[in-house]
Design an enzyme around this catalytic site. Structure first.
Site, PDB file in Angstrom:
ATOM      1  N   GLU A  67       2.504  -9.706   2.079  1.00  0.00           N
ATOM      2  CA  GLU A  67       1.139 -10.560   1.127  1.00  0.00           C
ATOM      3  C   GLU A  67       2.086 -11.955   0.652  1.00  0.00           C
ATOM      4  O   GLU A  67       1.333 -13.507   1.017  1.00  0.00           O
ATOM      5  CB  GLU A  67       0.076 -10.252   0.474  1.00  0.00           C
ATOM      6  N   ASP A 117       3.710  -9.110 -10.155  1.00  0.00           N
ATOM      7  CA  ASP A 117       4.381  -9.991  -8.557  1.00  0.00           C
ATOM      8  C   ASP A 117       3.350 -11.007  -9.066  1.00  0.00           C
ATOM      9  O   ASP A 117       3.537 -11.993  -7.936  1.00  0.00           O
ATOM     10  CB  ASP A 117       2.941  -9.287  -7.719  1.00  0.00           C
ATOM     11  N   LYS A 149      -0.087   0.474  -1.370  1.00  0.00           N
ATOM     12  CA  LYS A 149       1.615   0.832  -1.756  1.00  0.00           C
ATOM     13  C   LYS A 149       0.724   2.531  -2.127  1.00  0.00           C
ATOM     14  O   LYS A 149       0.382   2.743  -2.171  1.00  0.00           O
ATOM     15  CB  LYS A 149       1.532   0.535  -2.370  1.00  0.00           C
ATOM     16  N   ASP A 197      -0.472  -6.360  -6.879  1.00  0.00           N
ATOM     17  CA  ASP A 197       0.073  -6.487  -5.113  1.00  0.00           C
ATOM     18  C   ASP A 197      -0.243  -4.521  -5.258  1.00  0.00           C
ATOM     19  O   ASP A 197       0.262  -4.360  -5.522  1.00  0.00           O
ATOM     20  CB  ASP A 197       1.379  -6.592  -5.060  1.00  0.00           C
ATOM     21  N   ARG A 244       4.823 -14.284   0.852  1.00  0.00           N
ATOM     22  CA  ARG A 244       4.922 -14.951   2.288  1.00  0.00           C
ATOM     23  C   ARG A 244       3.972 -16.696   2.643  1.00  0.00           C
ATOM     24  O   ARG A 244       4.137 -17.062   3.045  1.00  0.00           O
ATOM     25  CB  ARG A 244       5.567 -14.866   3.120  1.00  0.00           C
ATOM     26  N   ASP A 270       0.890  -5.838   3.487  1.00  0.00           N
ATOM     27  CA  ASP A 270       1.895  -5.540   1.250  1.00  0.00           C
ATOM     28  C   ASP A 270       2.743  -7.133   1.823  1.00  0.00           C
ATOM     29  O   ASP A 270       3.131  -7.168   1.051  1.00  0.00           O
ATOM     30  CB  ASP A 270       2.784  -4.449   1.932  1.00  0.00           C
ATOM     31  N   LYS A 286       4.456 -17.587  -6.327  1.00  0.00           N
ATOM     32  CA  LYS A 286       3.748 -16.790  -6.064  1.00  0.00           C
ATOM     33  C   LYS A 286       3.420 -15.966  -7.175  1.00  0.00           C
ATOM     34  O   LYS A 286       4.278 -15.735  -8.100  1.00  0.00           O
ATOM     35  CB  LYS A 286       4.774 -15.609  -5.389  1.00  0.00           C
TER      36      LYS A 286
HETATM   37  N1  BES Z   1       5.247  -7.351  -4.632  1.00  0.00           N
HETATM   38  C1  BES Z   1       6.377  -7.231  -3.244  1.00  0.00           C
HETATM   39  C2  BES Z   1       7.893  -6.789  -3.331  1.00  0.00           C
HETATM   40  C3  BES Z   1       8.264  -6.464  -4.371  1.00  0.00           C
HETATM   41  C4  BES Z   1       8.737  -4.862  -4.307  1.00  0.00           C
HETATM   42  C5  BES Z   1       8.135  -6.977  -5.934  1.00  0.00           C
HETATM   43  C6  BES Z   1       9.403  -3.970  -5.667  1.00  0.00           C
HETATM   44  C7  BES Z   1       9.139  -6.233  -6.992  1.00  0.00           C
HETATM   45  C8  BES Z   1       9.660  -4.996  -6.880  1.00  0.00           C
HETATM   46  C9  BES Z   1       6.033  -7.474  -1.769  1.00  0.00           C
HETATM   47  O1  BES Z   1       4.595  -7.781  -1.631  1.00  0.00           O
HETATM   48  C10 BES Z   1       6.001  -6.424  -1.035  1.00  0.00           C
HETATM   49  O2  BES Z   1       4.895  -5.682  -1.258  1.00  0.00           O
HETATM   50  N2  BES Z   1       7.012  -6.040   0.579  1.00  0.00           N
HETATM   51  C11 BES Z   1       7.056  -5.825   0.783  1.00  0.00           C
HETATM   52  C12 BES Z   1       7.325  -6.486   2.393  1.00  0.00           C
HETATM   53  C13 BES Z   1       7.587  -5.877   3.147  1.00  0.00           C
HETATM   54  C14 BES Z   1       5.809  -4.814   3.819  1.00  0.00           C
HETATM   55  C15 BES Z   1       7.864  -6.175   4.552  1.00  0.00           C
HETATM   56  C16 BES Z   1       8.602  -4.305   0.652  1.00  0.00           C
HETATM   57  O3  BES Z   1       9.670  -5.325   0.181  1.00  0.00           O
HETATM   58  O4  BES Z   1       8.351  -3.547   1.140  1.00  0.00           O
HETATM   59 ZN    ZN Z   2       3.607  -8.936  -3.011  1.00  0.00          ZN
HETATM   60 MN    MN Z   3       3.208  -6.709  -1.413  1.00  0.00          MN
END
Ligand code: BES
Ligand code: ZN
Ligand code: MN
Length: 496
Positions: free
Chosen positions: A351, A290, A279, A272, A353, A349, A267
């Site tokens: 993104e 990220d 966020k 992000d 996947r 968010d 990824k």
């Molecule tokens: N990059 C984030 C996940 C992340 C969180 C990485 C904390 C490192 C530390 C990812 O893109 C994300 O935002 N995931 C969301 C998914 C949700 C919107 C389904 C999450 O984990 O809240």
């Molecule tokens: Zn992310």
């Molecule tokens: Mn995200």
């Protein structure tokens, strides 16, 4: 730092600083440490007898030979309890000793191989652990600020081995560690760089350099290239990005279809923000990490190139920012990925996947024996495992076992989480084949079950969200980027 291995006796080594070791509970040291003790008229035994040196893991004592041997200082590093000694203890001991040597402004360092004697480790594995621990601990990110004083730097590290029969193994271990250490440092650098520097364009430049240096084939696809291949999922995230997205593919032994093919997918979200599903600003800066998955894949490809591994290894990194913008994709959009499946956007968010979906579909064309993706994918995985292990989801038990074992050996550990089809209904959509989010419960597993829709080959998904960054320095992990995944992948590939 130049690293080499020679046959000889540590006490007569031509170096300003020597490193020997001590297991906890030993009162009269034998072997190389014993030889130094004798040359120093029992100075080490005396420290032990007085309780000033115990041999605890990470403990370092400094002694001054005052002309008794050529070196001007001797460091004795504790190895901890002998029955608990392993490769990780060897790495930690090496890290503690070498950072102390650096802080004392040592220039030429000679060391014995921890675990090579009464530790009874394989010479290659022990030497690899020593050099890995040393290189990782000495890593420093070259930040572009005017530094008042230059940090101390060690010029050479010499591994001194008494037994000539062990030398070939030691040299082989040093070579592996230098390759893996270089790859891990590259991954750390990329994650440590600010997100306006480590852009998709920058990652493509770094990948091109790897390709040139190691005779790999490279593809760098932009928006048009991706559109021609119907990569709607990757492009949806890239839509709002000011920085041009890059879909990067590195091929090691690309033409060699006679070899087993392993594909690595990382990824590469260079920043992000969450996009329209933005966020909170608190802590958002950490989202420069990220692209930790992409950094791990590029670092692993660098190591693979240096080691000239006899495998066909393909590294795929879909890279883009995730930004809010007039052109950005929105919640409620319906997107078609390159395998024709449709995705209802619940959160922009989620993104990671999306970009991985098209990355995984692209992996299929290489007819892989295994595909491993690495992604800082979910906060839910951080909640589940903290920063002690990456979450592992896989459709094949043998791959799970191989990665578990590579994780233990490298101490970049992974732990299995379920990929049950029961999670699939959490991402059912009324308007598309699936949704890109399944709500808070089981967030790491619903992300994995989403990715599964884009795989039809032996596959492992590693959620490294908790692993890419470290708040504090600890042993050979420096503060900031960890380079997580490079050593794990290198170990997995080497033992394939
Ligand atoms: N990059 C984030 C996940 C992340 C969180 C990485 C904390 C490192 C530390 C990812 O893109 C994300 O935002 N995931 C969301 C998914 C949700 C919107 C389904 C999450 O984990 O809240
Ligand atoms: Zn992310
Ligand atoms: Mn995200």
């Amino acid at each position: 730092m130049k690293i080499n291995a020679i046959q000889g006796s540590i006490q007569s080594a031509e170096a300003d600083t020597l490193i020997v070791n001590l297991f906890e509970g030993i009162t009269s040291p034998a072997g190389a440490t014993g030889a130094i003790d004798t040359a120093l008229k029992g100075a080490i035994s005396e420290m032990i007898a007085n309780g000033d040196l115990k041999g605890k893991g990470g403990e370092v004592a400094v002694l001054y030979p005052r002309g008794a041997i050529p070196a001007k200082r001797v460091l004795v590093v504790g190895l901890g309890k002998q029955n608990e000694f392993n490769l990780e203890a060897a790495r930690q001991a090496a890290a503690a000793a070498i950072t102390r040597a650096r802080d004392l402004n040592a220039k030429e360092v000679a060391t014995i191989v921890h675990g090579g004697g009464i530790g009874k480790m394989e010479p290659a594995a022990a030497a690899q652990a020593l050099v890995e621990g040393s290189l990782l601990a000495l890593y420093q990110y070259d930040a572009p600020k005017q530094q008042a004083e230059k940090p101390n730097q060690i010029n050479s590290l010499t591994l001194v081995e008494h037994d000539p029969e062990k030398l070939a193994g030691i040299r082989a271990g040093v070579a592996v560690a230098e390759a893996v250490g270089t790859g891990a440092a590259l991954a750390r650098d990329l994650v440590n760089m600010p997100p306006n520097v480590a852009t998709p364009t920058k990652l493509a430049k770094v990948a091109k350099r790897i390709a040139e240096d190691h005779g790999m084939k490279i593809i760098v696809g932009g928006r048009k290239w991706a559109a021609k291949r119907d990569m709607g999922a990757f492009l949806s995230v890239a839509k709002g990005a000011g920085e041009p997205p890059k879909f990067i593919v590195l091929e090691h032994n690309g033409e060699r279809e006679d070899l087993d093919t392993i594909v690595l997918v990382g990824k590469g979200i260079t920043f992000d923000t969450g996009g329209i599903s933005i966020k909170p600003s608190q802590g958002m800066g950490a989202m420069k990490s990220d692209m930790g998955g992409a950094a791990a894949v590029l670092g692993a490809m660098k190591a693979v190139g240096l080691m000239e591994l006899p495998l066909r290894v393909i590294g795929i990194t879909p890279c883009t920012e995730n930004m809010p913008d007039a052109d950005a994709y929105r919640p409620s959009d319906v997107i078609t990925a390159s395998n024709g499946k449709t995705i209802e956007i619940i959160s922009t968010d989620a993104e990671g996947r999306m970009v991985l979906a098209d990355g995984l579909v692209f992996a299929k064309r290489y007819d892989p024996k295994a595909v491993i993706d690495l992604a800082t994918l979910t906060g839910a995985c951080v909640v589940a495992l903290g920063s002690k292990a990456a979450g592992m989801f896989t459709n094949e038990d043998t791959l799970r076992d191989k990665l578990l074992s590579a994780g233990v050996t490298s101490h970049e550990r992974v732990w299995p989480l379920p990929l049950w089809k029961d999670y699939r209904k959490d991402i059912d959509s009324d308007v598309a084949d699936m949704k890109n989010g399944g709500g808070r419960p089981g967030g790491a597993a619903t992300a994995a079950i989403f990715l599964k829709e884009f795989t039809d080959f032996p596959w492992v998904h590693l959620d490294i969200a908790g692993m890419a960054l470290s708040e504090k320095k600890s042993g050979y992990i420096t503060a900031g980027a960890t380079g997580f995944g490079v050593r794990l992948l290198a170990e997995f590939l080497r033992s394939w």
